[in-house]
Scaffold this active site. Structure first.
Site, PDB file in Angstrom:
ATOM      1  CB  ILE A 152      -6.155   1.058  -4.368  1.00  0.00           C
ATOM      2  CG1 ILE A 152      -5.938   1.112  -2.846  1.00  0.00           C
ATOM      3  CG2 ILE A 152      -6.106  -0.363  -4.892  1.00  0.00           C
ATOM      4  CD1 ILE A 152      -4.553   0.716  -2.368  1.00  0.00           C
TER       5      ILE A 152
ATOM      6  CB  THR B 159     -16.492   0.700  -0.103  1.00  0.00           C
ATOM      7  OG1 THR B 159     -15.205   0.315   0.420  1.00  0.00           O
ATOM      8  CG2 THR B 159     -16.668   0.088  -1.469  1.00  0.00           C
TER       9      THR B 159
ATOM     10  NE  ARG C 104      -3.890  -9.614   2.072  1.00  0.00           N
ATOM     11  CZ  ARG C 104      -3.471 -10.849   2.305  1.00  0.00           C
ATOM     12  NH1 ARG C 104      -2.480 -11.351   1.629  1.00  0.00           N
ATOM     13  NH2 ARG C 104      -4.055 -11.577   3.228  1.00  0.00           N
TER      14      ARG C 104
ATOM     15  CE  LYS D 189      -8.680  -4.592   2.722  1.00  0.00           C
ATOM     16  NZ  LYS D 189      -7.285  -4.141   2.646  1.00  0.00           N
TER      17      LYS D 189
ATOM     18  CB  CYS E 244      -8.489   0.636   5.795  1.00  0.00           C
ATOM     19  SG  CYS E 244      -7.880   1.140   4.194  1.00  0.00           S
TER      20      CYS E 244
HETATM   21  N1  SAJ Z   1      -2.073   2.981  14.376  1.00  0.00           N
HETATM   22  C1  SAJ Z   1      -1.938   2.996  15.753  1.00  0.00           C
HETATM   23  N2  SAJ Z   1      -1.121   2.063  16.330  1.00  0.00           N
HETATM   24  C2  SAJ Z   1      -0.454   1.131  15.605  1.00  0.00           C
HETATM   25  C3  SAJ Z   1      -0.621   1.112  14.196  1.00  0.00           C
HETATM   26  C4  SAJ Z   1      -1.436   2.045  13.607  1.00  0.00           C
HETATM   27  O1  SAJ Z   1      -2.517   3.835  16.447  1.00  0.00           O
HETATM   28  O2  SAJ Z   1       0.266   0.341  16.199  1.00  0.00           O
HETATM   29  C5  SAJ Z   1      -2.961   3.952  13.718  1.00  0.00           C
HETATM   30  C6  SAJ Z   1      -2.237   4.784  12.683  1.00  0.00           C
HETATM   31  O3  SAJ Z   1      -1.582   5.857  13.251  1.00  0.00           O
HETATM   32  C7  SAJ Z   1      -3.384   5.184  11.775  1.00  0.00           C
HETATM   33  C8  SAJ Z   1      -4.333   3.978  11.829  1.00  0.00           C
HETATM   34  O4  SAJ Z   1      -3.964   3.251  12.986  1.00  0.00           O
HETATM   35  O5  SAJ Z   1      -4.062   6.321  12.277  1.00  0.00           O
HETATM   36  C9  SAJ Z   1      -4.273   3.105  10.593  1.00  0.00           C
HETATM   37  O6  SAJ Z   1      -2.920   2.833  10.302  1.00  0.00           O
HETATM   38  P1  SAJ Z   1      -2.356   1.527   9.575  1.00  0.00           P
HETATM   39  O7  SAJ Z   1      -0.931   1.476   9.861  1.00  0.00           O
HETATM   40  O8  SAJ Z   1      -3.152   0.323   9.915  1.00  0.00           O
HETATM   41  O9  SAJ Z   1      -2.494   1.887   8.041  1.00  0.00           O
HETATM   42  P2  SAJ Z   1      -3.634   1.931   6.925  1.00  0.00           P
HETATM   43  O10 SAJ Z   1      -5.010   2.084   7.463  1.00  0.00           O
HETATM   44  O11 SAJ Z   1      -3.118   2.932   6.010  1.00  0.00           O
HETATM   45  O12 SAJ Z   1      -3.506   0.497   6.171  1.00  0.00           O
HETATM   46  C10 SAJ Z   1      -4.215  -0.670   6.540  1.00  0.00           C
HETATM   47  C11 SAJ Z   1      -3.244  -1.842   6.315  1.00  0.00           C
HETATM   48  N3  SAJ Z   1      -3.825  -3.046   6.891  1.00  0.00           N
HETATM   49  C12 SAJ Z   1      -3.106  -3.850   7.703  1.00  0.00           C
HETATM   50  O13 SAJ Z   1      -1.968  -3.637   8.020  1.00  0.00           O
HETATM   51  C13 SAJ Z   1      -3.821  -5.072   8.188  1.00  0.00           C
HETATM   52  C14 SAJ Z   1      -2.963  -2.010   4.824  1.00  0.00           C
HETATM   53  O14 SAJ Z   1      -2.160  -3.156   4.574  1.00  0.00           O
HETATM   54  C15 SAJ Z   1      -4.278  -2.129   4.031  1.00  0.00           C
HETATM   55  O15 SAJ Z   1      -4.039  -2.249   2.646  1.00  0.00           O
HETATM   56  C16 SAJ Z   1      -5.072  -0.873   4.277  1.00  0.00           C
HETATM   57  O16 SAJ Z   1      -5.369  -0.796   5.702  1.00  0.00           O
HETATM   58  C17 SAJ Z   1      -6.353  -0.964   3.476  1.00  0.00           C
HETATM   59  O17 SAJ Z   1      -6.432  -0.289   2.433  1.00  0.00           O
HETATM   60  O18 SAJ Z   1      -7.248  -1.778   3.809  1.00  0.00           O
END
Ligand code: SAJ
Length: 421
Positions: A11, A82, A151, A203, A257
């Site tokens: 980030i 964090t 985000r 958040k 996250c």
């Molecule tokens: N996953 C599933 N099913 C889904 C979507 C995701 O099993 O339908 C899994 C993914 O494969 C992965 C995990 O969840 O292992 C997390 O994936 P993610 O698509 O939520 O991506 P992150 O964790 O990289 O990003 C999230 C995002 N938050 C939201 O969409 C609300 C991003 O916008 C944030 O900036 C980021 O967390 C963060 O830094 O907080």
């Protein structure tokens, strides 16, 4: 204007380069000397679309410089990790250290912004206290203090940082105004002013919503497996309702996250949190269910010697090289503990706990293909090619990327998470 960005990670570095690209004089600070050296040399220390070009440009133009220590600036952005500590409690060591070093450089009229995801209450508690103690100034009187959470999703970080709406929480109106003026320089989405606590809660609520929703999808998958239905089709049809958006099941939830942010929210008022820990439990169990099912498939095929499994995917989500908290770790550990021999392939990842092999080397002679990551490359795998290289004819697909009909026609037994027989 001079901006100091503390923490040059996934980030912090994109943030620093975007500000530098609009003409702000940016100092990027990190405690990791190799990262500071790489950026100083115009290189991005991790892959992210568009970032290498941007880093090279702003460093060459002299708009982004780097240092191991914080220096006097007009504004400071804290974007350090964090994590959850081994004891399950939020580990705020990096935030405290960043606040200390910013405090030592703070001058009257400066703005300090926290971007790291933090337990609600951290900005006006730990961060404010540390800044005041070290600088001898009072927040709101001597300096401005704001919380503006990132985000952006890896793989689309630069675009999302510019175009997503952005929360701008301040400890007072002057802090909100100062933060709005800063982010207006790069953000084309809407800037949404509020107070610090509300933005901290929003958040972690965003990521908790996603985690709980995925837990629902995973539970739906378990139910469909039992009753002989296809959860992917169920979800796709349910989502045609105008007010339904069920997420997708999978091998578990990774990344830096979703596995931790619901705990930040739950721990803010533990007596009130029932659903958040339950969703975490469901999603944490998912990799273990994947291991059990893989072993069941191998047993059902009557394999007598140690089974060979090719795991496809180390990254926690498709299209990125990021392996933080990836479900691949508990899956490989579980398979190896059960006596299987495991090979790993991931076209995006260079280094992992086990060697990362090219696809053909990984699948040659194996009994079972286990798809863990939804990389676009895995959607195009050829059943004919796999049949020629593999010893067995088993596929376990945790992401619904393998075309069951084609692979079954080639003699494979294909099981998919969420699909009952
Ligand atoms: N996953 C599933 N099913 C889904 C979507 C995701 O099993 O339908 C899994 C993914 O494969 C992965 C995990 O969840 O292992 C997390 O994936 P993610 O698509 O939520 O991506 P992150 O964790 O990289 O990003 C999230 C995002 N938050 C939201 O969409 C609300 C991003 O916008 C944030 O900036 C980021 O967390 C963060 O830094 O907080």
């Amino acid at each position: 204007m001079r901006l100091c960005v503390v923490g040059l990670g996934y980030i912090g570095l994109p943030t620093a380069t975007l500000f530098a690209d609009v003409g702000v004089d940016v100092l990027g600070v990190d405690v990791a000397a190799d990262k500071v050296r790489a950026v100083a040399g115009g290189r991005a220390p991790f892959p992210e679309p568009g970032l290498p070009e941007l880093v090279a440009r702003v460093v060459t133009q002299g708009r982004l410089t780097t240092s191991l220590t914080v220096e006097a600036s007009d504004a400071f952005i804290i974007s350090v990790p964090t994590p959850l500590g081994a004891n399950g409690e939020p580990d705020l060591v990096a935030v405290r250290a960043a606040a200390r070093s910013v405090g030592a450089a703070l001058r009257p009229g400066n703005l300090v912004v926290v971007e790291s995801t933090v337990p609600p209450g951290t900005t006006s508690g730990l961060v404010r206290q540390t800044l005041e103690d070290v600088s001898g100034q009072r927040a709101g009187k001597g300096f401005h203090l704001a919380y503006c959470p990132e985000r952006a999703i890896p793989g689309q970080t630069l675009r999302e940082m510019v175009y997503n709406d952005r929360l701008v929480g301040g400890i007072d109106q002057a802090s909100v105004d100062a933060a709005l003026a800063l982010y207006r320089r790069v953000v084309k989405g809407q800037l949404l002013p509020s107070d610090v606590l509300t933005c901290e809660l929003a958040k972690v609520a965003e990521n908790s919503y996603r985690d709980v929703n995925i837990a629902l999808a995973n539970e739906l998958a378990h139910i469909c497996e039992k009753v002989g239905a296809n959860a992917w089709e169920v979800i796709s049809l349910a989502n045609r309702h105008p007010r339904v958006n069920i997420h997708l099941p999978g091998p578990g939830v990774g990344g830096h996250c979703l596995p931790k942010d619901p705990w930040f929210l739950a721990k803010a008022a533990p007596d009130q949190a029932g659903m958040l820990p339950l969703a975490r439990h469901i999603n944490d169990e998912q990799p273990h269910r994947v291991v059990s099912h893989t072993l069941d498939m191998l047993r059902a095929a009557g394999l007598s010697e140690p089974a060979q499994v090719a795991v496809l995917g180390a990254a926690y989500r498709g299209g990125v090289d990021d392996v933080r908290e990836t479900p691949t770790i508990p899956i490989i550990t579980g398979l190896v503990e059960a006596g299987a021999s495991v090979r790993l392939c991931d076209p995006y990842v260079e280094r992992f706990q086990v060697p990362v092999l090219p696809y053909e080397t990984a699948i040659e002679g194996v009994d079972l293909l286990l798809v863990v990551t939804d990389h676009p490359e895995f959607k195009k795998l050829s059943a004919v090619h796999a049949r020629l290289l593999m010893r067995g004819r088993l596929v376990y697909d945790t992401r619904n990327v393998i075309d069951r009909e084609t692979w079954t026609a080639e003699g494979f037994t294909v099981d998919t998470v969420g699909v009952g027989r």
